[in-house]
Design a protein around this motif. Structure first.
Motif, PDB file in Angstrom:
ATOM      1  N   ARG A 134      -8.127   1.092  -3.465  1.00  0.00           N
ATOM      2  CA  ARG A 134      -7.124   1.094  -4.540  1.00  0.00           C
ATOM      3  C   ARG A 134      -7.811   1.011  -5.901  1.00  0.00           C
ATOM      4  O   ARG A 134      -7.428   1.711  -6.832  1.00  0.00           O
ATOM      5  CB  ARG A 134      -6.161  -0.072  -4.351  1.00  0.00           C
ATOM      6  CG  ARG A 134      -5.142  -0.164  -5.459  1.00  0.00           C
ATOM      7  CD  ARG A 134      -4.263  -1.380  -5.284  1.00  0.00           C
ATOM      8  NE  ARG A 134      -3.354  -1.493  -6.406  1.00  0.00           N
ATOM      9  CZ  ARG A 134      -2.306  -2.278  -6.421  1.00  0.00           C
ATOM     10  NH1 ARG A 134      -2.023  -3.023  -5.377  1.00  0.00           N
ATOM     11  NH2 ARG A 134      -1.533  -2.327  -7.469  1.00  0.00           N
ATOM     12  N   TRP A 181      -8.112  -1.408   1.876  1.00  0.00           N
ATOM     13  CA  TRP A 181      -7.280  -0.701   0.923  1.00  0.00           C
ATOM     14  C   TRP A 181      -7.385  -1.233  -0.498  1.00  0.00           C
ATOM     15  O   TRP A 181      -7.285  -0.481  -1.446  1.00  0.00           O
ATOM     16  CB  TRP A 181      -5.846  -0.578   1.419  1.00  0.00           C
ATOM     17  CG  TRP A 181      -4.844  -1.550   0.886  1.00  0.00           C
ATOM     18  CD1 TRP A 181      -4.512  -2.745   1.405  1.00  0.00           C
ATOM     19  CD2 TRP A 181      -4.024  -1.367  -0.269  1.00  0.00           C
ATOM     20  NE1 TRP A 181      -3.530  -3.333   0.644  1.00  0.00           N
ATOM     21  CE2 TRP A 181      -3.213  -2.510  -0.386  1.00  0.00           C
ATOM     22  CE3 TRP A 181      -3.903  -0.371  -1.226  1.00  0.00           C
ATOM     23  CZ2 TRP A 181      -2.292  -2.668  -1.417  1.00  0.00           C
ATOM     24  CZ3 TRP A 181      -2.983  -0.529  -2.249  1.00  0.00           C
ATOM     25  CH2 TRP A 181      -2.186  -1.662  -2.344  1.00  0.00           C
ATOM     26  N   ARG A 194       0.833  -1.200   0.000  1.00  0.00           N
ATOM     27  CA  ARG A 194       0.000   0.000   0.000  1.00  0.00           C
ATOM     28  C   ARG A 194       0.864   1.245   0.000  1.00  0.00           C
ATOM     29  O   ARG A 194       0.622   2.182  -0.760  1.00  0.00           O
ATOM     30  CB  ARG A 194      -0.947   0.009   1.198  1.00  0.00           C
ATOM     31  CG  ARG A 194      -1.812   1.278   1.231  1.00  0.00           C
ATOM     32  CD  ARG A 194      -2.864   1.227   2.279  1.00  0.00           C
ATOM     33  NE  ARG A 194      -2.299   1.520   3.583  1.00  0.00           N
ATOM     34  CZ  ARG A 194      -3.024   1.749   4.657  1.00  0.00           C
ATOM     35  NH1 ARG A 194      -4.328   1.676   4.601  1.00  0.00           N
ATOM     36  NH2 ARG A 194      -2.451   2.014   5.800  1.00  0.00           N
TER      37      ARG A 194
END
Length: 95
Positions: free
Chosen positions: A73, A69, A4
């Motif tokens: 994303r 995430w 990340r």
């Protein structure tokens, strides 16, 4: 560095590049005829709007949980693709 964090750093770098390219388009617009300048500024405003949306997605990504995430994303990548297309369209009109 986590996956990340690497992705966030890559997106920050890309946004910096886009900001520089938008600044270059602003300079070109200033040098254009009055009629063309109006069209260029419309394109530039669209790019700035896309840039702001992409920045917002990046901020969401930075503050998302590890579990969320991947979803965030994907939204970032979608936003990025829209930004890339808007920039390609505007750049083709500036030539």
């Amino acid at each position: 560095m986590s996956q990340r964090d690497e992705f966030v750093e890559e997106m920050k770098a890309r946004l910096d590049e886009w900001n520089q390219e938008i600044d270059e388009l602003v300079v070109k617009a200033r040098q254009a005829s009055d009629e063309a300048r109006v069209k260029y500024h419309e394109d530039i405003e669209r790019l700035k709007q896309r840039q702001a949306e992409t920045q917002q997605r990046l901020d969401e990504l930075q503050h998302s949980s590890e579990a969320a995430w991947e979803t965030v994303r994907q939204g970032m990548e979608d936003s990025w693709e829209l930004m890339r297309k808007a920039f390609r369209d505007a750049s083709s009109r500036f030539k």
